[in-house]
Write an enzyme that holds these catalytic residues in place. Sequence first.
Site, mmCIF file in Angstrom:
data_model
loop_
_atom_site.group_PDB
_atom_site.id
_atom_site.type_symbol
_atom_site.label_atom_id
_atom_site.label_comp_id
_atom_site.label_asym_id
_atom_site.label_seq_id
_atom_site.Cartn_x
_atom_site.Cartn_y
_atom_site.Cartn_z
ATOM 1 C CB CYS A 1 12.850 8.529 8.730
ATOM 2 S SG CYS A 1 13.652 7.523 7.484
ATOM 3 N N GLY B 1 3.844 2.949 13.976
ATOM 4 C CA GLY B 1 4.650 1.746 14.193
ATOM 5 C C GLY B 1 4.269 1.043 15.482
ATOM 6 N N GLY C 1 7.333 4.506 8.360
ATOM 7 C CA GLY C 1 6.471 5.638 8.647
ATOM 8 C C GLY C 1 6.714 6.153 10.046
ATOM 9 C CB SER C 2 4.663 8.297 12.215
ATOM 10 O OG SER C 2 3.522 7.534 12.554
ATOM 11 C CB THR C 3 7.738 6.547 16.308
ATOM 12 O OG1 THR C 3 9.065 6.513 15.762
ATOM 13 C CG2 THR C 3 7.747 5.807 17.630
ATOM 14 C CD GLU C 4 1.655 6.973 18.838
ATOM 15 O OE1 GLU C 4 2.631 7.385 19.487
ATOM 16 O OE2 GLU C 4 0.967 5.991 19.210
ATOM 17 C CE LYS D 1 -1.718 2.687 3.080
ATOM 18 N NZ LYS D 1 -1.793 4.039 2.495
ATOM 19 C CD GLU E 1 10.433 11.759 12.194
ATOM 20 O OE1 GLU E 1 9.439 11.111 12.519
ATOM 21 O OE2 GLU E 1 11.334 11.308 11.476
ATOM 22 C CD GLU F 1 13.326 3.731 8.147
ATOM 23 O OE1 GLU F 1 13.328 4.505 9.128
ATOM 24 O OE2 GLU F 1 13.242 4.103 6.987
#
Lengths: 493, 294
Positions: A290, A239, A234-237, A182, A387, A256
């Site tokens: 990132c 993730g 993508g974002s840590t959140e 996606k 970030e 990542e």
Amino acid sequence: MAFDYAPAPESRAVVDIGPSYGLFIDGEFQEASDGKVFKTVAPASEEVLSEVAHASEADLDRAVRAARRAFGPWSALPGAERAKYLFRIARVIQERSRELAVLESLDNGKPIRETRDTDLPLTAAHFFYYAGWADKLDHAGFGPNPRPLGVAGQVIPWNFPLMMLAWKIAPALATGNTVVLKPAETTPLSALFFADVCRQAGLPRGVVNILTGDGSTGAALVSHPDVNKVAFTGSTEVGRQIARTVAGTDKKLTLELGGKAANIVFDDAPIDQAVEGMVNGIFFNQGHVCCAGSRLLAQESVADELLDALKRRMATLRVGDPLDKNTDVGAINSAEQLARITALAEASEAEGAERWAPACDLPSTGYWFAPTLFTGVTQAHRIACEEIFGPVLSVLTFRTPAEAVEKANNTPYGLSAGIWTEKGSRSLWMASKLRAGIVWSNTFNKFDPTSPFGGYKESGYGREGGRHGLEAYLAAAGPQEDRAGTSSPEGDR
Amino acid sequence: MSTVDRLSVLKTYKLFVGGKFPRSESRRVYEVTDAKGAWLANAPLSSRKDVRDAVVGARKAFGPWSGATAYNRGQILYRVAEMLEGRREQFAAEVAAADGVSAKKAAARVDAAIDRWVWYAGWSDKVAQVAGAANPVAGPYFNLSTPEPTGVVAVLAPTDSAFLGLVSVIAPAIVTGNTVVVVASERAPLPALSLGEVLATSDLPGGVVNILSGRAAELGPPLAAHQDVNAIDLAGAPGELAVELERAAADNLKRVLRPQPGDTAKGDHWLADPGTERMLSLLETKTVWHPMGV
């Protein structure tokens, strides 16, 4: 005497964007089952580029089923044959690189100079590199006859759409997995063009499936019960949410995620090179990186000199039309991202940091943010911790190498770091102390398919690139006694 | 002279935290029995406060231990084997009671555990050569990937192999420079607590291994949620608890080693060649770039 730049636009005529695109499932473009679509716009002009299908749960099911059907024959192919498909893909990408570079600049907003010189060459190189692994997996250090996992569900971001696609798809296919990918909601087009690359390469149907949609589509993909492997950038959140979702399943997960890299400049560093490194570190790709060097740590004794040189250099950055070959900084990818950057910058001003940006005319339409730096930043400021994913640099100072290490590591992230010094022993000492997956010494933001990429701590886990990148797509070799009996995931179900 | 049998001196089993032997701060204990239900000892029933102390000890030890030379770490692991060799009978007796196996089987498990320390000792200065890489990037750069320890690792030790299983999860974590907080087998914690006494006399710096006894269901959640723990090995976590802990571990994106089917198997599963996966999964790959030029 100063020369002016004449406009140097790359031609849009090399790319033919259709008015609408379907989902690429089982080797064919299909409309969404419920007919839902969404628009993708050029962030530099807000022009609607195309309308793409928004995958439904039923579409997702069909895509996963297609990938499952394709998995048996694909994983059974001799590695040398899989390799040849990947080599073909690499070659077709090279042949179509000008077209794809223009497409990527239009849909993403990034400068053509970067898509032409970085995104596309690295995309092709990634397929070329992993192609060569497909028939050499026995020698990769994961035991004899390492097995693929099955169907990989992959969700990629909007900052390097095609390159992230390559980082995900190339190792997955080389190891014998099949893919449902996606692309990001705001940058779906290059992945859909990649579907056409697969057609030209003659890739068997169902081996690669592309589903466009939004965050909910990605969430449904990673939680689909018949997906064996989840890979997300993508974002840590997000993730974190994915890690919670796959808890208790057999799905293998690699993430990542975000970063807040320190770019550390010592007083013996060559100032001009370091300034180029700072600029490349945070203004490359509008800071939508990132591993961006979003924190400048300058040794106190050179901080003023460095800052003056950096400001002079920033004043020469050309912000504007992504398709102009002289453009350094393009458009922010979306209105939402622009709002996030603007909000964090304003919060930093409110916290007492001092804002500076060169005088710079921004286009009247589209999403833009001038290259900006903040001085007077403390470690407690939000802009030093969060970030920003935009062209905004926080400047902090340090006195001793130990203090630099302390400050650089004072973050929940651990993706990358930069060191600028002429002293080799100090550079290596620093590199060993920094808790980050990539350390650039006297350089920054360099990437290569042979070089593993990925973070420590909350920047995620697993590596992409190199021999290490294969591991994410191979079944773990357990204790010796279990190894011989390991059956393919398909055999298990 | 009296003919009365000598009354043996029983050991007070204590935790091993930060190189010291404290009781649980909660002052709680629980009864540990052998397979037939006979009383063996009262083991400390650790609390979440003990978990926090152990993590502090492990974090403090991480810098020096990960910064020690691989040669040094290898010698210390080998020293653990040496110290254990002299205590084979003691551990064989404890393992027989803990695992509920014959004296012969228990001795075989202790021997295997000692040999495992030796095996991992040898890995300390080889793992970087196996897991690292010199990367031929397409440009004038020196590019090297090396493995580094993940950090503080929480370990729920296998429940049914109280000593060999325990060694099989501690050694692969610490050989590369990680420090651990290990929750011993809840049912049979005594060999683990005795191992602390061996580690304390093996030149292993205090805090590299911290050993807690108590309830996995009580100690697992604070470990899984702890923001200063980098990874969690769920080898000894029963099914539902493992899922709960994996979910909690997502909060700071801990690396999670899910329980494998063999981990909780009874019998001699842990006697098998361990392979390298457990050791390699507690490593981070760091890649350093440097330009080349004159």
